[in-house]
Design a protein around this motif. Structure first.
Motif, PDB file in Angstrom:
ATOM      1  N   LEU A 159      45.560  55.988  66.985  1.00  0.00           N
ATOM      2  CA  LEU A 159      45.285  56.918  65.840  1.00  0.00           C
ATOM      3  C   LEU A 159      45.706  56.546  64.571  1.00  0.00           C
ATOM      4  N   VAL A 160      46.923  56.030  64.421  1.00  0.00           N
ATOM      5  CA  VAL A 160      47.640  55.725  63.234  1.00  0.00           C
ATOM      6  C   VAL A 160      46.912  54.319  62.624  1.00  0.00           C
ATOM      7  N   ARG A 161      46.988  53.306  63.361  1.00  0.00           N
ATOM      8  CA  ARG A 161      46.307  51.949  63.030  1.00  0.00           C
ATOM      9  C   ARG A 161      44.845  52.288  62.761  1.00  0.00           C
ATOM     10  N   PRO A 162      44.133  52.923  63.458  1.00  0.00           N
ATOM     11  CA  PRO A 162      42.555  53.087  63.025  1.00  0.00           C
ATOM     12  C   PRO A 162      42.555  53.942  61.677  1.00  0.00           C
ATOM     13  N   TYR A 163      43.368  54.933  61.577  1.00  0.00           N
ATOM     14  CA  TYR A 163      43.243  55.718  60.369  1.00  0.00           C
ATOM     15  C   TYR A 163      43.586  54.768  59.035  1.00  0.00           C
ATOM     16  N   HIS A 164      44.700  54.146  59.311  1.00  0.00           N
ATOM     17  CA  HIS A 164      45.146  53.068  58.349  1.00  0.00           C
ATOM     18  C   HIS A 164      44.029  52.071  57.777  1.00  0.00           C
ATOM     19  N   ALA A 165      43.346  51.367  59.023  1.00  0.00           N
ATOM     20  CA  ALA A 165      42.310  50.653  58.749  1.00  0.00           C
ATOM     21  C   ALA A 165      41.096  51.187  58.138  1.00  0.00           C
ATOM     22  N   LEU A 166      40.837  52.584  58.716  1.00  0.00           N
ATOM     23  CA  LEU A 166      39.645  53.031  57.833  1.00  0.00           C
ATOM     24  C   LEU A 166      40.144  53.484  56.390  1.00  0.00           C
ATOM     25  N   ALA A 167      41.343  54.001  55.993  1.00  0.00           N
ATOM     26  CA  ALA A 167      41.636  54.011  54.582  1.00  0.00           C
ATOM     27  C   ALA A 167      41.569  52.733  53.987  1.00  0.00           C
ATOM     28  N   ARG A 168      42.263  51.690  54.479  1.00  0.00           N
ATOM     29  CA  ARG A 168      41.796  50.438  53.937  1.00  0.00           C
ATOM     30  C   ARG A 168      40.624  49.935  53.551  1.00  0.00           C
ATOM     31  N   GLY A 169      39.549  50.203  54.620  1.00  0.00           N
ATOM     32  CA  GLY A 169      38.380  49.902  54.319  1.00  0.00           C
ATOM     33  C   GLY A 169      37.623  50.912  53.622  1.00  0.00           C
ATOM     34  N   LEU A 170      37.732  51.896  53.226  1.00  0.00           N
ATOM     35  CA  LEU A 170      37.239  53.012  52.212  1.00  0.00           C
ATOM     36  C   LEU A 170      37.948  52.540  50.797  1.00  0.00           C
ATOM     37  N   TRP A 171      39.249  52.195  50.924  1.00  0.00           N
ATOM     38  CA  TRP A 171      39.707  51.707  49.627  1.00  0.00           C
ATOM     39  C   TRP A 171      38.822  50.648  49.141  1.00  0.00           C
ATOM     40  N   ARG A 172      38.759  49.624  49.980  1.00  0.00           N
ATOM     41  CA  ARG A 172      37.917  48.428  49.361  1.00  0.00           C
ATOM     42  C   ARG A 172      36.490  48.728  49.213  1.00  0.00           C
ATOM     43  N   THR A 173      35.903  49.467  49.695  1.00  0.00           N
ATOM     44  CA  THR A 173      34.595  49.482  49.935  1.00  0.00           C
ATOM     45  C   THR A 173      34.239  50.908  48.729  1.00  0.00           C
ATOM     46  N   VAL A 174      34.648  52.047  49.213  1.00  0.00           N
ATOM     47  CA  VAL A 174      34.364  53.173  48.285  1.00  0.00           C
ATOM     48  C   VAL A 174      35.164  52.971  46.968  1.00  0.00           C
ATOM     49  N   ASP A 175      36.520  53.023  47.084  1.00  0.00           N
ATOM     50  CA  ASP A 175      37.301  53.017  45.734  1.00  0.00           C
ATOM     51  C   ASP A 175      37.041  51.749  45.124  1.00  0.00           C
ATOM     52  N   THR A 176      37.024  50.547  45.582  1.00  0.00           N
ATOM     53  CA  THR A 176      36.874  49.289  44.853  1.00  0.00           C
ATOM     54  C   THR A 176      35.492  49.267  44.396  1.00  0.00           C
ATOM     55  N   LEU A 177      34.376  49.397  45.140  1.00  0.00           N
ATOM     56  CA  LEU A 177      33.088  48.916  44.627  1.00  0.00           C
ATOM     57  C   LEU A 177      32.584  49.901  44.360  1.00  0.00           C
ATOM     58  N   VAL A 178      32.556  51.257  44.691  1.00  0.00           N
ATOM     59  CA  VAL A 178      31.829  52.488  44.246  1.00  0.00           C
ATOM     60  C   VAL A 178      32.405  53.187  43.027  1.00  0.00           C
ATOM     61  N   ILE A 179      33.726  53.790  43.396  1.00  0.00           N
ATOM     62  CA  ILE A 179      34.472  54.571  42.383  1.00  0.00           C
ATOM     63  C   ILE A 179      34.744  53.501  41.303  1.00  0.00           C
ATOM     64  N   GLU A 180      35.378  52.402  41.505  1.00  0.00           N
ATOM     65  CA  GLU A 180      35.884  51.654  40.320  1.00  0.00           C
ATOM     66  C   GLU A 180      34.387  51.049  39.788  1.00  0.00           C
ATOM     67  N   GLY A 181      33.546  50.528  40.377  1.00  0.00           N
ATOM     68  CA  GLY A 181      32.279  50.070  39.963  1.00  0.00           C
ATOM     69  C   GLY A 181      31.598  51.268  38.934  1.00  0.00           C
ATOM     70  N   ALA A 182      31.633  52.425  39.419  1.00  0.00           N
ATOM     71  CA  ALA A 182      31.122  53.190  38.574  1.00  0.00           C
ATOM     72  C   ALA A 182      31.823  53.832  37.415  1.00  0.00           C
ATOM     73  N   LEU A 183      33.336  53.739  37.507  1.00  0.00           N
ATOM     74  CA  LEU A 183      34.177  53.984  36.436  1.00  0.00           C
ATOM     75  C   LEU A 183      34.069  52.830  35.531  1.00  0.00           C
ATOM     76  N   THR A 184      33.764  51.625  35.887  1.00  0.00           N
ATOM     77  CA  THR A 184      33.664  50.615  35.024  1.00  0.00           C
ATOM     78  C   THR A 184      32.389  50.321  34.110  1.00  0.00           C
ATOM     79  N   ARG A 185      31.387  50.862  34.804  1.00  0.00           N
ATOM     80  CA  ARG A 185      29.799  51.169  34.297  1.00  0.00           C
ATOM     81  C   ARG A 185      30.004  52.222  33.158  1.00  0.00           C
ATOM     82  N   ILE A 186      30.514  53.352  33.566  1.00  0.00           N
ATOM     83  CA  ILE A 186      30.817  54.315  32.722  1.00  0.00           C
ATOM     84  C   ILE A 186      31.459  53.903  31.168  1.00  0.00           C
ATOM     85  N   THR A 187      32.581  53.279  31.707  1.00  0.00           N
ATOM     86  CA  THR A 187      33.426  52.822  30.526  1.00  0.00           C
ATOM     87  C   THR A 187      32.738  52.040  29.732  1.00  0.00           C
ATOM     88  N   THR A 188      31.954  50.954  30.411  1.00  0.00           N
ATOM     89  CA  THR A 188      31.293  50.158  29.620  1.00  0.00           C
ATOM     90  C   THR A 188      29.969  50.753  28.592  1.00  0.00           C
TER      91      THR A 188
END
Length: 645
Positions: A552-581
């Motif tokens: 449970l704990v390791r898969p949850y952490h892996a999922l959280a890291r994956g979401l951070w790298r994909t959703v946070d970094t690519l989607v959310i941060e990318g969207a924020l970067t485009r909005i800021t630009t």
């Protein structure tokens, strides 16, 4: 007395509010005084209930309407029947002794305001849970207990171990709490009622035994009980909860939080009788947990962790009795367990306190010089926990459960698990006693405990020895006061024939004696450098923590890291970067088009207009009096004409 029922949970709740709101005006030593007065008031109200007839006639009080939607009403109300009377007596009585003990043992702590606030609030939450006459109020007390346990286990939150233990307890018990909430929702959706008495009446009259709804509701309630009472598979939070102060351990593991699940099943037992498969599952979980907790306690080196695994195992006996339909016997063992387990925790706390906060039993044995009172009271608690025959309360309560387990479906198998647990119980608790109090260190000591620590130990030691005489074993001449008194509410337990019963009782007499002998052999093996077989496996609680961490704990952490790298970094941060630009480009456009073209041109035109106006008006100020007179006359003529017109 009915109009004063609110005082039982209200006194500690008021004490918590006083400490929270007026604590800034109080000196540090007054926090313990206020908390102890509140706990004493609650216990006094319980005694008053006993003396005014609550033991024979249920008492009820409705304070006010809590929720009103159309014709549906839900009130804040309390019910004090015999089941609730037993529970509030244990919770308030043992809770008061632990409050008194805390006044001495926690006297040097700096943050006493926070400690006593949560201690009082914890007591109030447990009393609300027990007295509630509807499921919503019960759930409020249930969650209040969970919240306070998080705060008390993690009291020393600046240290990582207590902080992590508090979070772990809170998260793991949330699993069971969610199941209980779903069970409450399901009951309400079926009957549009939350009153406990009304729900149980509707369920028993409208549902057939073994129906899907009855089975599902019983399973969800069992999930809540398993989480709060630390039974398999949600038991992993309890051993780590030892990171809290010793009085907190005694309060959580003896008389309050871990017994909440037992009380919940006993209170809703008609629902479990409608689901025989779930009721047998209660017994099976209890039997497995008995062996799990007892075997894990065998290999522990931390003094308090032995007692923690012991609590898991002893609650298993209560679940076994509940699953066998012996509700009164489950409550009987709950009572004796509250006395001897609180005694063991407080005695261990006194030893750890005088031993320089040392928890390792081998090191405590080398240190020696333990307070004599702590030694003898721990021995009394250990004897009662082991079920030393004839002279301890634990013998009578545990013997009755062993006998009644034989009559359940697959009874001999359940009895075997319970008997093995009884043998292991004597082994691990006397192993702990011998390691700590009969180690190589000096055994004589002149250390005395403060009166506020000594008197609770003496009272609990007495109760651990004599409280079992209210219910002698089946077939023995003498009183059966406990089961007779609770018969109307909880029914009577079933026992096998007298021949089988006497045989089981004879075995129950021999088990703790054999366990003490095995404890001596185990100590000898440890002194010669031989470890217990599978010691590491047992010390880690059968590897449940490692399994949950991997599953449970390791898969949850892996999922959280994956979401951070994909959703946070690519989607959310990318969207924020485009909005800021985009905003920066829009700002640049505005600066060029609006600021440079509109604002600057507008301001320049305004300045030019002001300059032209200035040049025209300044021409009138030329120093000729005749021109000034002409202008004044023209102005006066204009104003006179305007007014007359």
């Amino acid at each position: 007395m009915s109009q004063w029922l609110w005082l039982i949970p209200g006194a500690p709740l008021l004490g918590a509010l006083v400490i929270a709101l007026l604590g800034g005006l109080l000196r540090r030593e007054y926090f313990a005084m206020a908390a102890n007065c509140a706990a004493a008031a609650a216990f006094a109200a319980v005694l008053l209930a006993w003396f005014t007839g609550a033991a024979s006639q249920p008492l009820q009080q409705t304070l006010y309407t809590w929720i009103a939607v159309g014709d549906w009403r839900l009130a804040i109300g309390f019910t004090l029947d015999r089941l609730a009377l037993v529970m509030v007596s244990i919770v308030s009585g043992v809770g008061l002794l632990i409050h008194l003990y805390s006044a001495a043992s926690m006297a040097e702590e700096t943050d006493q305001r926070r400690y006593y606030f949560f201690l009082n609030l914890f007591l109030a939450g447990m009393l609300i849970l027990v007295l509630a006459d509807n499921l919503l109020l019960l759930y409020l007390g249930w969650e209040l207990v969970g919240l306070c346990s998080y705060a008390l286990i993690g009291f020393w939150y600046r240290e990582p171990l207590p902080s992590n233990a508090g979070r772990k307890a809170f998260i793991v018990t949330r699993v069971g709490d969610t199941a209980l909430a779903l069970g409450i929702f399901l009951l309400f959706s079926q009957f549009h009622e939350l009153s406990l008495s009304a729900l149980l009446t509707h369920a028993t009259t409208q549902w057939e035994p073994g129906s899907q709804l009855a089975t599902l509701v019983a399973m969800l309630i069992l999930g809540g009980a398993v989480g709060k009472s630390a039974q398999l598979p949600l038991q992993v939070w309890l051993p780590d909860a030892m990171a809290g102060p010793s009085p907190v351990s005694a309060l959580i593991h003896a008389a309050t939080m871990v017994t909440a699940g037992v009380y919940l099943i006993a209170r809703t037992h008609p629902l479990f009788e409608l689901a025989p498969s779930v009721q047998w599952l209660v017994a099976a979980i209890g039997a497995l947990t008995i062996v799990y907790g007892a075997s894990s306690a065998l290999a522990q080196t931390d003094f308090k962790r032995v007692l923690a695994y012991s609590t898991i195992s002893q609650i298993g006996y209560m679940f076994l009795a509940l699953g066998c339909g012996a509700y009164a016997l489950a409550l009987f063992h709950l009572t004796t367990h509250a006395f001897f387990k609180a005694l063991l925790f407080l005695s261990a706390g006194a030893v750890i306190r005088t031993g320089g906060d040392e928890h390792d039993m081998h090191n405590l044995g080398r240190l020696g010089n333990h307070p004599p009172l702590a030694r003898w009271t721990f021995l009394a608690g250990a004897a009662s926990l082991a079920g030393l025959p004839f002279v301890t309360a634990g013998f009578y309560s545990k013997d009755a459960i062993l006998a009644t387990a034989w009559t359940a479906p697959a009874g001999p198998l359940l009895w075997m698990f319970a008997a093995v647990g009884a043998l292991l119980t004597a082994v691990y608790i006397f192993r702990a006693y011998l390691l700590v109090f009969h180690g190589p260190g000096p055994r004589t000591s002149t250390i005395s405990l403060p009166p506020l620590m000594a008197w609770p130990l003496l009272i609990l030691a007495l109760l651990s020895l004599v409280s079992g005489f209210v219910e002698l074993p089946e077939g023995w001449p003498g009183p059966h006061l406990w089961s007779t008194w609770l018969e109307d509410e909880l029914g009577l337990a079933a026992f096998p024939s007298l021949t089988i019963t006497y045989t089981l009782q004879a075995i129950a007499v021999l088990l703790p004696l054999a366990g003490i002998g095995l404890a001596m052999l185990l100590i000898h093996r440890e002194q010669t450098g031989q470890s217990l077989p599978a010691a590491d496996f047992l010390r880690t609680g059968w590897g449940f923590d490692a399994f949950y961490h991997a599953a449970l704990v390791r898969p949850y952490h892996a999922l959280a890291r994956g979401l951070w790298r994909t959703v946070d970094t690519l989607v959310i941060e990318g969207a924020l970067t485009r909005i800021t630009t985009g905003f920066l480009a829009f700002a640049a456009f505005c600066r060029k088009s609006v600021e440079h073209r509109v604002l600057e041109v507008g301001i320049a035109s305004l300045v030019m207009a002001l300059q032209i106006g200035y040049s025209r008006l300044s021409a009138t100020q030329n120093g000729f009096l005749s021109r000034y007179a002409l202008m004044i006359s023209a102005g006066a003529t204009f104003l006179l004409g305007y007014w007359l017109w």
